[in-house]
Design a protein around this motif. Sequence first.
Motif, PDB file in Angstrom:
ATOM      1  N   CYS A 134       1.660   2.794  -3.228  1.00 26.23           N
ATOM      2  CA  CYS A 134       0.539   3.543  -3.801  1.00 26.23           C
ATOM      3  C   CYS A 134       0.462   4.928  -3.154  1.00 26.23           C
ATOM      4  CB  CYS A 134      -0.747   2.766  -3.576  1.00 26.23           C
ATOM      5  SG  CYS A 134      -2.141   3.444  -4.437  1.00 26.23           S
ATOM      6  N   THR A 135       0.726   4.997  -1.853  1.00 26.95           N
ATOM      7  CA  THR A 135       0.714   6.298  -1.171  1.00 26.95           C
ATOM      8  C   THR A 135       1.710   7.255  -1.813  1.00 26.95           C
ATOM      9  OG1 THR A 135       0.295   5.114   0.883  1.00 26.95           O
ATOM     10  CG2 THR A 135       0.902   7.419   1.067  1.00 26.95           C
ATOM     11  N   ASP A 137       0.817  -1.222   0.000  1.00 27.03           N
ATOM     12  CA  ASP A 137       0.000   0.000   0.000  1.00 27.03           C
ATOM     13  C   ASP A 137       0.845   1.264   0.000  1.00 27.03           C
ATOM     14  OD1 ASP A 137      -2.191  -1.564   0.105  1.00 27.03           O
ATOM     15  OD2 ASP A 137      -2.644  -1.220   2.220  1.00 27.03           O
ATOM     16  N   TYR A 138       1.967   1.248   0.725  1.00 31.44           N
ATOM     17  CA  TYR A 138       2.706   2.505   0.848  1.00 31.44           C
ATOM     18  C   TYR A 138       3.319   2.944  -0.466  1.00 31.44           C
ATOM     19  CZ  TYR A 138       6.560  -0.785   1.815  1.00 31.44           C
ATOM     20  OH  TYR A 138       7.445  -1.817   1.773  1.00 31.44           O
TER      21      TYR A 138
END
Lengths: 245, 331
Positions: free
Chosen positions: A143-144, A140-141
């Motif tokens: 994507c962040t 996810d990070y």
Amino acid sequence: MLSGDLGHSLVSDKEVLTLLWERLPATMALIMYALLISVVIAIPLGIISAVRHNTRWDYGAMLIALIGVSVPNFWAGLLLIMTFSLHLGWFPSTGYVDVTQNLWKHLEHLALPAFALGFLQAGIVTRMTRSSMLEVLKQDYICTIRAKGGTEKVVILKHALKNSMIPIITIIGINFGLLLGGTVVVETIFSIPGIGQLLVQSVFNRDYPVIQGVILCVAVIYVLISLVVDLLYAYFDPKIDYNEG
Amino acid sequence: MNSRLLDVKGLTVQFHTPDGPVEVVSSVDFHVNKGETVGLVGESGCGKSVSSMAIMGLIPSPPAKQIGGEIWFQEKNLLAESPDYLRSIRGNSMSMIFQDPMSSLDPAFTVGSQIDEAMQFHQKIAANEAKERSIELLRRVGISNPELRYHEYPHQLSGGMRQRVMIAMALACNPQLIIADEPTTALDVTVQAQILDLLNDLRQTFGSAIIMITHDMGVVAETCDRVMVMYAGQIVEEAPTEVLFDQTAHPYTEGLLRSIPKISGKKVKLYSIPGSVPLQRDMPKGCRFHPRCSYATSLCQEKEPPIQELAPGHRVKCWHSDQVIAKQGGV
């Protein structure tokens, strides 16, 4: 032995410790160059194949890695000598020159053996880099960072690479043993006066104190490398902090 | 028209799967005005996150995609713009808060450096100035001891604090639009309330519009000016929050509202909408909700209902909305 006296060679009557000190620089130089070559080849290759996952780039990189893993280094060494020394005459086929004597000659003599040794390591590290990067890129990070407006360069080279480093340096550390073992063969083929060659000679001569000394020396190097790897963990993974607990 | 910040027209998103293309979002229309909070509500898998990712231009290409329609933001159709342009607005005039603060921060960098980064991607700013502003942002989002926290790594912070850091990061460049993708789902209830309060506060001070993606009607009631209800890739009802709660016109919205547990009154079995969201590849004919709908008639099975405007701002996609409204009047 515990007092630091490794005894005398049965053949040359020199002290084992002196023999090791004479031979160690060549082996260390060889290993360091091999490591450097493997990292310089493997990490970019691994990154390319992860970023261009399932494309021709990926297949190409994996093919190179497969060759690296599969080709035994004595054969790679012989092929390199045949091509680059005998046919092309670019590099000397055997021998060793110390750094202190002539840096250029030193590098010239070690280029082929270091490549023969590093190529195998490169194959393993490429695959590890690829799988580790693929895993991290799914997080996810990542994507962040894209959502913040980070360029792909920042995403991959700064964030993804740092997060992928733990398994990569672990595998480099573990395979250091492979590299040390490889020096025995490669030093013999290229006639480099390192501890690998010393080991082979002393085995043939049944020179037990020297064999013992070499084995001990290799073990100590391996332990030190493991320590370095452990210390690097703390840099790449801030969850590991050796000052606490 | 000028007050419109974001205008989405006919947004359609398709994914290519081994079984053929699957339409995850089907011609969705909506808009967001400056400074307002809009809720996007629906079950898991109804396409709300995909729509928001499409707005951000962040749908990953590998599960190959096809995006149709138009997304107008600051007088530009984002779907027609270059990746570089999209990158320049991402995190700058439009930013996003993710669902899971545990996994949304890079574990290998300090939270401070990650907030700095959000500014440095878009502005030429000196390192110490970025640091000062990051610390100020951390203070604004209610983190105590921001000077200290700036140097800490994500694993040293609690879930609520990490979500505050994510919010600080989203605010770094004063965005006009913040997309909050279930910002409170992963947090425990007391922290949820704090985060919602914080978002409400910040909206007033910064004046950013917020798209609040959620499946929690409670969150909607507390934060949103307007709500859009999504079902199976379509928007089925759209209304100002109060209207939606008082004059529900779509059976699906009605179902969602009835499934909120109530603390007062007798203990009754919690209502749940029968069935589950249809798979995109065998979407029912006619109205997509009809197999699960208690109002369904043969008309619903055959023809897809059009979107009707019941009152200004209240639009619904149902053949029988009059019955749904009438039923509430009766209860």
